[in-house]
Each structure stands twice: as structure tokens, then as C-alpha cells.
Design a protein around this motif. Structure first.
Motif, PDB file in Angstrom:
ATOM      1  N   VAL A   1     -29.472   9.047   5.645  1.00 17.15           N
ATOM      2  CA  VAL A   1     -28.342   9.453   6.492  1.00 17.15           C
ATOM      3  C   VAL A   1     -28.682  10.697   7.327  1.00 17.15           C
ATOM      4  N   GLY A   2     -29.923  11.152   7.224  1.00 13.64           N
ATOM      5  CA  GLY A   2     -30.386  12.280   8.038  1.00 13.64           C
ATOM      6  C   GLY A   2     -29.758  13.615   7.672  1.00 13.64           C
TER       7      GLY A   2
ATOM      8  N   SER B   1     -35.327  11.271   7.941  1.00 10.62           N
ATOM      9  CA  SER B   1     -36.373  12.073   7.319  1.00 10.62           C
ATOM     10  C   SER B   1     -37.727  11.380   7.488  1.00 10.62           C
TER      11      SER B   1
ATOM     12  N   GLY C   1     -30.891  15.940   5.785  1.00 11.63           N
ATOM     13  CA  GLY C   1     -31.879  17.030   5.790  1.00 11.63           C
ATOM     14  C   GLY C   1     -32.017  17.760   4.464  1.00 11.63           C
ATOM     15  N   LEU C   2     -31.361  17.251   3.403  1.00  9.16           N
ATOM     16  CA  LEU C   2     -31.457  17.942   2.103  1.00  9.16           C
ATOM     17  C   LEU C   2     -32.892  17.937   1.576  1.00  9.16           C
TER      18      LEU C   2
ATOM     19  N   ALA D   1     -33.019   7.213  -0.785  1.00  5.19           N
ATOM     20  CA  ALA D   1     -33.821   6.565   0.258  1.00  5.19           C
ATOM     21  C   ALA D   1     -35.324   6.766   0.079  1.00  5.19           C
ATOM     22  N   LEU D   2     -35.730   7.463  -0.994  1.00  6.23           N
ATOM     23  CA  LEU D   2     -37.143   7.856  -1.083  1.00  6.23           C
ATOM     24  C   LEU D   2     -37.928   7.056  -2.115  1.00  6.23           C
TER      25      LEU D   2
ATOM     26  N   CYS E   1     -31.573  13.582  -2.896  1.00  5.48           N
ATOM     27  CA  CYS E   1     -31.242  12.626  -1.830  1.00  5.48           C
ATOM     28  C   CYS E   1     -29.982  11.819  -2.181  1.00  5.48           C
ATOM     29  N   PRO E   2     -28.910  11.953  -1.404  1.00 10.33           N
ATOM     30  CA  PRO E   2     -27.667  11.239  -1.733  1.00 10.33           C
ATOM     31  C   PRO E   2     -27.768   9.741  -1.448  1.00 10.33           C
ATOM     32  N   ALA E   3     -28.752   9.353  -0.633  1.00  4.90           N
ATOM     33  CA  ALA E   3     -28.850   7.949  -0.233  1.00  4.90           C
ATOM     34  C   ALA E   3     -29.898   7.182  -1.047  1.00  4.90           C
TER      35      ALA E   3
HETATM   36  S1  SF4 Z   1     -34.137  11.015   2.829  1.00  9.05           S
HETATM   37 FE1  SF4 Z   1     -32.214  11.420   1.701  1.00  9.05          FE
HETATM   38  S2  SF4 Z   1     -32.108  13.677   1.540  1.00  9.05           S
HETATM   39 FE2  SF4 Z   1     -33.619  13.195   3.131  1.00  9.05          FE
HETATM   40  S3  SF4 Z   1     -32.473  13.243   5.052  1.00  9.05           S
HETATM   41 FE3  SF4 Z   1     -32.491  11.095   4.357  1.00  9.05          FE
HETATM   42  S4  SF4 Z   1     -30.607  10.888   3.163  1.00  9.05           S
HETATM   43 FE4  SF4 Z   1     -30.964  13.102   3.375  1.00  9.05          FE
END
Ligand code: SF4
Ligand code: SF4
Lengths: 80, 187
Positions: free
Chosen positions: A11-12, A32, A14-15, A54-55, A50-52
């Protein structure tokens, strides 16, 4: 270390950029992007924050985990 | 610093494992089934002692736990071979700590050597992978970097001082759920 970001999920926020001590990520085009994956030391703080979810890290050493309550995890497995 | 041993050490931490955020851990590694109740009891107790110590002694708690760790480091390392080189001492130390804490000597990609000189300081980065302190803290929902971490700091410093006869200091750079980055500052 190979790091993959799911661009559909990210979701961008930036955390991960803020939390990573090795400045591995930058936000590019609203998502990211791992720009310095070679500097990753596998702490997985970015995963935790990361709240999504996504990693994805390939090649990480998983630390021993004795603190997990197996019964709670078994219950979770039944629910999910 | 001779890189043969470091390469070997780093190799032992490299895997093909893919770690996804949504993974729910389904087992402890290695399986502590039979030991689980005891282990949780010990971790719970340690967490409560540290929490109470912090409540009563405030910032002084760090000094107490650091000193305890340092004594433990000196005590354990005095049976090890004395050596002047830091690399050898780290090797001894990783043998000493195996099973409780495992670490690798690490450097960012843009650094040439493992022994880094910056701003008048000489230091080595250590990445701690397995750590009983981190597990205890997470078991109790306590923050990393507090008094219990000071026991590990004291332990490493005490052991390095005992083995090499050199003074040292350990600083936290980052604490994470899977690994922590520390700086071993040599004096
Ligand atoms: S990877 Fe996760 S923490 Fe990083 S910007 Fe995307 S949603 Fe946020
Ligand atoms: S695992 Fe740690 S060092 Fe690696 S990218 Fe994530 S936060 Fe950065």
C-alpha cells in the motif's frame, strides 16, 4: 538475500523503508522497492511491520523459536 | 581478518528457505515437545524477574544485569585458550555460545573489511541469529534492548576481555524478530 515485494498488496505506507536499519527499501512509483537487498541481514523487522504482508525473503536463516505456544498455533491452524 | 573462518560461518547461515509474512509458525524448531512446559516456565520466570527489577531499580536494572552477564562471560571464558587476535576470540566465543546464542561476523556490502574503522572507532558488526534472550522477551511480550539484553552484552564483553585481554563494548544497532545487529567496539 533475494527480496520480493508483492506490488499488488503493497500500500506504499513506507513503514518498511523507515524500519529497515540497512536502508534496503525505497518507495518508487508508490510501492516499496528493495534497492539494496545485498545489505539485508535477515532481521525480518520489515515482515513484522508490513500491514499488507507484502514481503518475501529468500535465503533467510530462521532463528530458533522456542517461545511459540504450539497449542495456540494449532488452534489458529484450525480456525484459518 | 582472515576470511576463511568467516566464510564458513556465514555459509552456515545461508539457506534456500522462503519466508513469507503470512506464514503461521506451526512448530518450534527444534521440537521441544517434552521440554515445553519447563521451558515456558523458565522463560516466564525470567521475564517476571526482569520486569520487577526494572520496576524497582529503574535504569539501574541495566547496570545490574550487565554486570551479571559480564561476570558470567569472564567465568565461562577463563577455561578457554587465551589469544590476542579478535578473529580467534570470536571463533572461541561462537563455540562457547553455541545452543544459546549463535552469531555471524557481518559487514554491509560497501565495506571492504570486517574490522571497520569509522569516526575514530574500531568495530566489528555481529548479527545474532539464535538468542535465548530474544525468545524470552517475545514470550513475555517485553521490548527488546532492555535489561535482559544487557546480560548478553555483558557476557560477550566479559568473554572477549577474558580471551584477548582487550577491553571491548557491545552496542545495539537494531533489534528484530529474527536477528539483531550489534556492534563490537574494540578499545
Ligand atoms: S511493503 Fe508493506 S510496509 Fe513496505 S510500503 Fe508496502 S505495505 Fe508498507
Ligand atoms: S530483514 Fe531487516 S535488514 Fe532485511 S530488509 Fe527487512 S528490515 Fe531490512
Amino acid at each position: 538475500m533475494e527480496i520480493h515485494v508483492d506490488c499488488d498488496a503493497c500500500v506504499g505506507c513506507g513503514l518498511c523503508v523507515k524500519d529497515c536499519p540497512m536502508d534496503v527499501y525505497e518507495i518508487r512509483d508508490g510501492v516499496s522497492t528493495p534497492v539494496r537487498p545485498e545489505n539485508c541481514m535477515g532481521c525480518l523487522s520489515c515482515h513484522e511491520i508490513c500491514p499488507a504482508q507484502a514481503l518475501e525473503h529468500r535465503g533467510v536463516y530462521p532463528a530458533r523459536r522456542h517461545y511459540i505456544d504450539i497449542r495456540v498455533c494449532e488452534m489458529l491452524r484450525k480456525v484459518i | 581478518m582472515n576470511s576463511g573462518y568467516i566464510d564458513q560461518l556465514q555459509e552456515s547461515f545461508h539457506t534456500d528457505i522462503v519466508y513469507r509474512s503470512e506464514d503461521i509458525p506451526l512448530e518450534c524448531t527444534p521440537r521441544p515437545r517434552e521440554m515445553e512446559q519447563t521451558l515456558h516456565g523458565v522463560m516466564k520466570l525470567n521475564g517476571l524477574i526482569i520486569r520487577s527489577l526494572e520496576e524497582i531499580a529503574g535504569r539501574g536494572a541495566n547496570a545490574v544485569t550487565y554486570r551479571a552477564g559480564k561476570k558470567f562471560g569472564h567465568e565461562t571464558a577463563k577455561y578457554f585458550q587465551k589469544r590476542e587476535d579478535v578473529e580467534g576470540a570470536l571463533h572461541e566465543l561462537s563455540d562457547l555460545l553455541r545452543g544459546q546464542y549463535t552469531f555471524e561476523v557481518w559487514k554491509p556490502a560497501d565495506k571492504e573489511n570486517y574490522i571497520i574503522e569509522e569516526n575514530g572507532e574500531t568495530f566489528i558488526y555481529l548479527v545474532f541469529h539464535d538468542c535465548i534472550v530474544r525468545q524470552t522477551l517475545r514470550r513475555n511480550g517485553l521490548e527488546q534492548g532492555g535489561p535482559l539484553c544487557q546480560t548478553l552484552f555483558g557476557y560477550v564483553v566479559g568473554a572477549i576481555e577474558e580471551i584477548t585481554g582487550r577491553r571491548a563494548k557491545l552496542e545495539i544497532v537494531h533489534t528484530g524478530p529474527n536477528a539483531c545487529l550489534k556492534k563490537l567496539v574494540l578499545k
